[in-house]
Write a protein that holds these residues in place. Structure first.
Motif, PDB file in Angstrom:
ATOM      1  N   UNK A  98       0.834  -1.170   0.000  1.00 32.43           N
ATOM      2  CA  UNK A  98       0.000   0.000   0.000  1.00 32.43           C
ATOM      3  C   UNK A  98       0.888   1.246   0.000  1.00 32.43           C
ATOM      4  N   UNK A  99       0.597   2.195  -0.873  1.00 29.45           N
ATOM      5  CA  UNK A  99       1.384   3.421  -0.919  1.00 29.45           C
ATOM      6  C   UNK A  99       0.644   4.549  -0.207  1.00 29.45           C
ATOM      7  N   UNK A 100       1.415   5.446   0.325  1.00 23.88           N
ATOM      8  CA  UNK A 100       0.830   6.593   1.019  1.00 23.88           C
ATOM      9  C   UNK A 100       0.384   7.629  -0.008  1.00 23.88           C
ATOM     10  N   UNK A 101      -0.826   8.137   0.157  1.00 22.61           N
ATOM     11  CA  UNK A 101      -1.336   9.165  -0.751  1.00 22.61           C
ATOM     12  C   UNK A 101      -0.626  10.486  -0.492  1.00 22.61           C
ATOM     13  N   UNK A 102      -0.359  11.209  -1.575  1.00 23.99           N
ATOM     14  CA  UNK A 102       0.271  12.510  -1.443  1.00 23.99           C
ATOM     15  C   UNK A 102      -0.801  13.583  -1.313  1.00 23.99           C
TER      16      UNK A 102
END
Length: 123
Positions: A1-5
């Motif tokens: 899961x990637x962190x939203x910018x």
């Protein structure tokens, strides 16, 4: 899961709005979500109010209104107003008019509203 910018830009700082106006444009093509915040710092006139629409642009030069309602920012309804913007193109700005809901003597001067306008963006 990637962190939203995310990023919050100050579009207008301590700006006194009168009559018709447009804000500075902001390039937002990378974002999926946008939320406007208008913070009222002061107002003059009997009952000033800002009627505002979100505008979009493909290039930051040529503008059209984004589908959706015209927003009302009335200083008497609180110091902070917010709404989301969806399905926008590459650039965003606001177009509006400062009106006085209780017009009086023209010698009283034009209504004005002093604001901070923020644009919060999320990828």
């Amino acid at each position: 899961m990637t962190m939203r910018q995310s990023f919050t830009a100050v579009i207008e700082r301590n700006a006194t709005l009168t009559g018709e106006f447009t804000t500075e444009p902001y390039e937002a093509a990378w974002a999926r979500e946008a939320r406007w915040f208008v913070r009222v710092l002061g107002a003059s006139g009997r009952s000033p109010r800002i009627l505002v629409r979100t505008q979009i642009s493909p290039d930051g030069l040529h503008w059209c209104d984004l589908d959706g309602p015209e927003r009302s920012v009335a200083p008497g309804e609180g110091p902070l107003h917010s709404w989301s913007t969806a399905d926008f193109g590459g650039w965003l700005r606001l177009r509006g008019t400062v009106v006085d809901d209780a017009p009086g003597d023209p010698a009283d001067g034009s209504p004005s509203v002093k604001v901070l306008i923020y644009l919060a963006l999320k990828a």
